[in-house]
Design a protein around this motif. Structure first.
Motif, short mmCIF file in Angstrom:
data_model
loop_
_atom_site.label_atom_id
_atom_site.label_comp_id
_atom_site.label_asym_id
_atom_site.label_seq_id
_atom_site.Cartn_x
_atom_site.Cartn_y
_atom_site.Cartn_z
N MET A 77 33.20 48.72 28.45
CA MET A 77 33.97 47.51 28.13
C MET A 77 34.83 47.79 26.91
O MET A 77 34.63 48.80 26.20
N PRO A 78 35.83 46.94 26.60
CA PRO A 78 36.70 47.19 25.45
C PRO A 78 35.95 47.32 24.13
O PRO A 78 36.37 48.07 23.24
N ASN A 79 34.84 46.58 23.98
CA ASN A 79 34.11 46.63 22.72
C ASN A 79 32.77 47.35 22.85
O ASN A 79 31.85 47.13 22.06
N GLY A 80 32.60 48.21 23.86
CA GLY A 80 31.38 48.98 24.01
C GLY A 80 31.02 49.17 25.47
O GLY A 80 31.83 48.91 26.36
N THR A 81 29.79 49.62 25.69
CA THR A 81 29.32 49.89 27.05
C THR A 81 28.09 49.05 27.36
O THR A 81 27.13 49.02 26.57
N ILE A 82 28.14 48.36 28.48
CA ILE A 82 26.96 47.62 28.94
C ILE A 82 25.98 48.62 29.54
O ILE A 82 26.28 49.30 30.52
N LYS A 83 24.83 48.74 28.94
CA LYS A 83 23.87 49.77 29.29
C LYS A 83 23.22 49.50 30.65
O LYS A 83 23.17 48.37 31.14
N TYR A 84 22.71 50.56 31.22
CA TYR A 84 21.95 50.48 32.47
C TYR A 84 20.48 50.30 32.12
O TYR A 84 19.95 50.91 31.18
N ILE A 85 19.80 49.45 32.86
CA ILE A 85 18.36 49.26 32.66
C ILE A 85 17.65 49.57 33.95
O ILE A 85 18.17 49.38 35.04
N GLU A 86 16.44 50.05 33.80
CA GLU A 86 15.66 50.44 34.98
C GLU A 86 14.36 49.67 35.09
O GLU A 86 13.96 49.25 36.17
N GLU A 87 13.69 49.44 33.97
CA GLU A 87 12.36 48.84 34.02
C GLU A 87 12.41 47.32 34.08
O GLU A 87 11.60 46.70 34.77
N GLY A 88 13.31 46.69 33.37
CA GLY A 88 13.36 45.24 33.37
C GLY A 88 14.15 44.71 32.20
O GLY A 88 14.54 45.46 31.30
#
Length: 458
Positions: A77-88
């Motif tokens: 995103m313009p102000n960072g990265t939306i992280k990926y989650i795996e567990e919850g």
């Protein structure tokens, strides 16, 4: 704007949703990864236009395929990265992911509930306020998740047992007291604790009622209503009413025949006692204190049920507090005087008179000012012989020109009615003559009051 995109997740019924929105929290749904990315970008553009920004550190993205999470690099995103989650992830305090996290959510809620319960029980609050604090500070942790996750009967029972164990450890519940009495209102003789079963049931029913009323205007609520029809509503454990039990309810059944239950439980409703004292009195009323009578008749650990001081009768709570001849000489009069001193100090406050500095100090025989005169255990000499001429307290109200006779009785609860009748029968003559003297002399002279004192005690 989101709904116009036609992206979203479709239920088997055909209903499609692509977002859940609460205050400033939004949760997006889509069938494909590119669709969810489009919804995220749309939300980000609109947020920027109205002067709001994403909290990237609180945002997350989860991609599922056949109920399994797929590893991705996140979304830039313009102000960072939306992280990926795996567990919850958490949404509004509830754990979510590709599977149902009911066990984890229940465990966390119970852990937090016990922590808050321990904080309340370690406080210096009185008995009533401690229960109120549990109801408003600890129980909402459980109630918040009700209707969202399923609370099993086993989980609730285990939590109830843990609650009563903590109460017992901190002296707030006698180990032999009736457990159902905890959940009755204090004005009815209970302890005022809210039932976990009842709180969970109320929350589930409230959510179901809201979904039913809004199902026509909300697609998601309509789907929830269909799923909620199978929710299991539990019943309270209050069916086993303590008032009907042969031992625990005997006191209430007997006192209801001779006294006013509202006044009987006024001390519980006011709740000014410590938790230890509160639980001790409850245990005494329920006849579960380890007296010799209980040990002989119920536990079968003793052969002789008689009270060791007098050896005249079985040792019961009633015999100890009002029926033992050995205690009648010193202990009973002292209990009587404790009650009388409390009332005396209240009367001094009422009329602005000096009172003893400490509760254990005895009152003076004559205490007087311009408003009133208070006589403590005073022999009243009048013009004719009267048997009951030494009331515990006499208040001469100078302003209203009337004497007030107060006779203290501390009887067994079952004898309240008969003692009231005895007091009324023996005091009319003295009350009538004192009223005549007080009105005649404007209640301002003391020459009509005798100076002799009966030293035999009250």
């Amino acid at each position: 704007m989101l709904e116009e995109t036609q992206y979203g997740y479709q239920f088997k019924s055909g209903t499609k949703i692509n977002h859940l929105f609460y205050m400033d929290d939004i949760k997006l749904y889509a069938n494909k990864e590119k669709d969810i990315d489009s919804l995220i970008h749309l939300s980000q553009v609109h947020s920027k236009n109205i002067g709001m920004t994403f909290s990237i550190e609180k945002c997350a993205r989860l991609i599922l395929k056949k109920d399994h999470s797929m590893l991705t690099d996140g979304l830039r995103m313009p102000n960072g990265t939306i992280k990926y989650i795996e567990e919850g992830y958490k949404n509004l305090g509830i754990l979510h992911s590709n599977i149902n996290h009911e066990v984890e959510v229940r465990h966390k809620a119970i852990t937090e509930y016990k922590s808050r319960l321990g904080q309340v029980l370690q406080s210096q609050l009185n008995a009533k306020n401690q229960v109120m604090a549990i109801n408003t500070y600890a129980l909402p942790v459980i109630r918040y998740s009700a209707g969202i996750i399923k609370w099993t009967e086993e989980a609730i029972n285990e939590t109830n047992i843990a609650t009563r164990k903590l109460l017992t450890m901190h002296g707030a519940l006698h180990p032999k007291s009736d457990t159902t009495r905890l959940y009755f209102d204090r004005k009815d003789g209970g302890r005022g604790l809210k039932s976990l079963q009842q709180r969970v049931k109320e929350e589930e029913q409230g959510i179901k009622a809201h979904a039913a009323s809004m199902a026509t205007s909300g697609k998601c609520l309509g789907e929830f209503q269909s799923a909620a029809l199978t929710m299991d509503l539990r019943h309270d454990d209050e069916k086993n009413d303590w008032r009907t039990k042969p031992v625990h309810g005997a006191y209430r059944r007997q006192i209801s025949k001779v006294g006013d239950l509202h006044q009987t439980y006024m001390w519980l409703k006011n709740g000014n006692l410590t938790t230890n004292t509160d639980s001790l009195i409850i245990a005494a009323q329920e006849q579960v204190l380890p007296t010799r009578q209980l040990q002989t008749k119920v536990y079968h650990t003793r052969d002789d049920p008689r009270f060791r001081l007098c050896r005249d009768a079985p040792q019961t709570i009633q015999h100890i507090i009002s029926g033992c001849k050995q205690l009648a000489g010193n202990d009973y009069p002292e209990w009587h005087n404790h009650v009388a001193r409390v009332l005396y100090r209240s009367l001094c406050n009422e009329y602005g008179l000096n009172k003893p500095q400490h509760s254990f100090e005895g009152p003076v025989e004559v205490n007087e000012n311009d408003l009133a005169k208070i006589l403590w255990d005073f022999y009243s000499r009048i013009h004719k012989h009267v048997l009951a001429n030494q009331p515990d307290i006499v208040v001469v109200d100078k302003e209203n020109k009337r004497p007030i006779l107060i006779d203290i009785e501390v009887p067994n609860d079952y004898n309240i009615a008969s003692k009231k009748r005895q007091v009324r029968e023996r005091s009319p003559s003295l009350r009538r003559d004192l009223k005549m003297l007080g009105c005649k002399n404007n209640c301002s002279h003391s020459r009509h009051w005798g100076t002799e004192r009966n030293n035999t005690g009250a």
